[in-house]
Design an enzyme around this catalytic site. Structure first.
Site, PDB file in Angstrom:
ATOM      1  N   SER A 189       5.281   5.012   8.913  1.00  0.00           N
ATOM      2  CA  SER A 189       4.679   4.751   7.607  1.00  0.00           C
ATOM      3  C   SER A 189       5.638   5.200   6.512  1.00  0.00           C
ATOM      4  CB  SER A 189       3.357   5.495   7.458  1.00  0.00           C
ATOM      5  OG  SER A 189       2.915   5.437   6.108  1.00  0.00           O
TER       6      SER A 189
ATOM      7  N   PHE B  78      -2.014   8.056   4.695  1.00  0.00           N
ATOM      8  CA  PHE B  78      -2.776   8.632   5.813  1.00  0.00           C
ATOM      9  C   PHE B  78      -4.079   9.289   5.348  1.00  0.00           C
ATOM     10  CE2 PHE B  78       1.026   9.487   8.931  1.00  0.00           C
ATOM     11  CZ  PHE B  78       1.181   8.121   9.099  1.00  0.00           C
TER      12      PHE B  78
ATOM     13  N   ASN C  49       4.714   6.037   3.562  1.00  0.00           N
ATOM     14  CA  ASN C  49       3.906   6.676   2.516  1.00  0.00           C
ATOM     15  C   ASN C  49       3.661   8.163   2.740  1.00  0.00           C
ATOM     16  OD1 ASN C  49       3.620   4.168   1.158  1.00  0.00           O
ATOM     17  ND2 ASN C  49       2.065   3.585   2.660  1.00  0.00           N
ATOM     18  N   THR C  50       4.262   8.734   3.782  1.00  0.00           N
ATOM     19  CA  THR C  50       4.258  10.180   3.984  1.00  0.00           C
ATOM     20  C   THR C  50       5.697  10.650   3.872  1.00  0.00           C
ATOM     21  OG1 THR C  50       2.302  10.187   5.413  1.00  0.00           O
ATOM     22  CG2 THR C  50       3.795  12.054   5.602  1.00  0.00           C
TER      23      THR C  50
ATOM     24  N   ASN D 264       5.553  -1.795  11.578  1.00  0.00           N
ATOM     25  CA  ASN D 264       4.769  -1.287  10.465  1.00  0.00           C
ATOM     26  C   ASN D 264       5.108  -2.088   9.208  1.00  0.00           C
ATOM     27  OD1 ASN D 264       3.211   0.551   8.817  1.00  0.00           O
ATOM     28  ND2 ASN D 264       3.647   2.159  10.303  1.00  0.00           N
TER      29      ASN D 264
ATOM     30  N   LYS E 129       5.154   3.516  17.279  1.00  0.00           N
ATOM     31  CA  LYS E 129       5.140   2.459  16.267  1.00  0.00           C
ATOM     32  C   LYS E 129       6.355   2.611  15.367  1.00  0.00           C
ATOM     33  CE  LYS E 129       2.157  -0.056  13.090  1.00  0.00           C
ATOM     34  NZ  LYS E 129       0.775  -0.235  12.608  1.00  0.00           N
TER      35      LYS E 129
ATOM     36  N   ASN F  64       0.826  -1.200   0.000  1.00  0.00           N
ATOM     37  CA  ASN F  64       0.000   0.000   0.000  1.00  0.00           C
ATOM     38  C   ASN F  64       0.862   1.252   0.000  1.00  0.00           C
ATOM     39  OD1 ASN F  64      -0.420   1.884   2.564  1.00  0.00           O
ATOM     40  ND2 ASN F  64       0.171  -0.154   3.329  1.00  0.00           N
TER      41      ASN F  64
END
Length: 340
Positions: free
Chosen positions: A185, A120, A187-188, A253, A224, A116
């Site tokens: 994450s 967010f 993805n940021t 994660n 996390k 993915n």
């Protein structure tokens, strides 16, 4: 077996994000229906109060839903009715954001995994706070053990990130059984850089102050981390947790150590590294901090392996999608029969 057949023949043939959204709507509607209490008594679980001392209230089982599935807290009652002992919603950011452009979610069935690059996507802290307030206004809602995973908006610079985490904590801590500071994450842009200890120290201090001021009770704060951290960096996070009197770590994660393209991979490919990180954290932190193990939990054996590595609680998301709605109750019932 029936679910796996339906998944292979039907669900796997459709857009994964569309199926995700439909599933969360269905689980949310199910949780609000008269069927939910019946499900809790049948396919659900009746575990023991294993960790009342660490999350400040009884947790009725080991396995919960990981963040990323119920991003906006719309399906909490249904999630619990299906047999999860608790749920972690989010990631929630101060302001709403749509996330990255699609496509941004892919199945990797040969590896029992997902990739993915969601970014967010969520309704923002104010909307989620209103939703949680409604949840907590009912007896069933107050009984749910709910963690809230928080992050920063993507347009906020790294040097200003602490204010975003504090804003989320200030709006959400009063409804949460624990907060998770998500700095892992992929993805940021730039988010994983905040796992560096001094950047993270500023964030967790701001989060702790805001949570304490708002909730007027102790709300556990956890961090996390990514499976891609080097062992020395895992040790450094553990030292930070002890130095800042945090409550524990969620490990791990998604991983960027793959060849499938942009984004993070979850599921089976994360399992071995997640076990290693959980074990390392337990050795570094000792018995008095909460470690939540995430990554590759599909079966009772997977759950037992994570507990043996040192996890107090477990979370799953990808395993739930592949194994189906009976999976959480099945694992929690099996673990409840094991000696603590």
């Amino acid at each position: 077996m029936l679910y796996r057949l339906v998944y292979r023949l039907v669900l796997s043939k459709t857009d994964p994000e569309r199926i995700h959204d439909a599933a969360m709507s269905a689980i949310g509607a199910f949780g609000r229906s008269p069927l939910a209490p019946l499900a809790s008594a049948t396919v659900g679980h009746r575990g023991g109060d294993r960790l009342a001392g660490l999350i400040a209230r009884p947790v009725p089982g080991r396995l919960g839903m990981a963040a990323g599935q119920d991003k906006n807290g719309t399906a909490i009652l249904g999630t619990i009715a299906l047999g999860f002992a608790f749920t972690e919603i989010g990631t929630v950011t101060p302001r709403p954001q749509p996330g990255n452009e699609g496509p941004r979610l892919w199945r990797i069935p040969g590896e029992r995994a997902f990739r993915n690059r969601m970014g967010f996507n969520n309704d923002g802290a104010d909307a989620v706070a209103r939703r949680l307030a409604r949840l907590r206004s009912s007896r069933r809602g107050r009984a749910c053990v709910v963690g809230v995973n928080i992050g920063k908006n993507r347009w906020v610079a790294a040097e200003d990130a602490a204010a975003d985490y504090a804003t989320c904590a200030g709006k959400l801590a009063r409804y949460a059984d624990y907060l998770v500071v998500n700095v892992s994450s992929p993805n940021t842009p730039g988010l994983r850089d905040l796992q560096a200890v001094e950047a993270l120290r500023t964030i967790v201090r701001a989060t702790r102050r805001a949570a304490d001021a708002t909730a007027r009770r102790h709300v556990p704060v956890l961090v996390k981390i990514a499976p891609d951290l080097a062992d020395g960096d895992v040790d450094a996070v553990a030292r930070l947790v002890a130095e800042e009197d945090l409550d524990g770590v969620v490990a791990t994660n998604t991983t960027v150590a793959h060849s499938h393209g942009e984004g993070g991979v979850s599921g089976r490919p994360v399992r071995e590294r997640a076990l290693a990180v959980v074990s390392r954290l337990r050795t570094a932190l000792g018995p008095h901090y909460l470690v939540i193990g995430v990554g590759g939990v599909f079966t009772v054996a997977d759950a037992e392996a994570m507990i043996s590595a040192g996890a107090d609680l477990l979370e799953t998301l990808t395993g739930f999608v592949y194994e189906g709605p009976l999976m959480p109750g099945r694992i929690n019932r099996a673990l409840a029969r094991k000696p603590a």
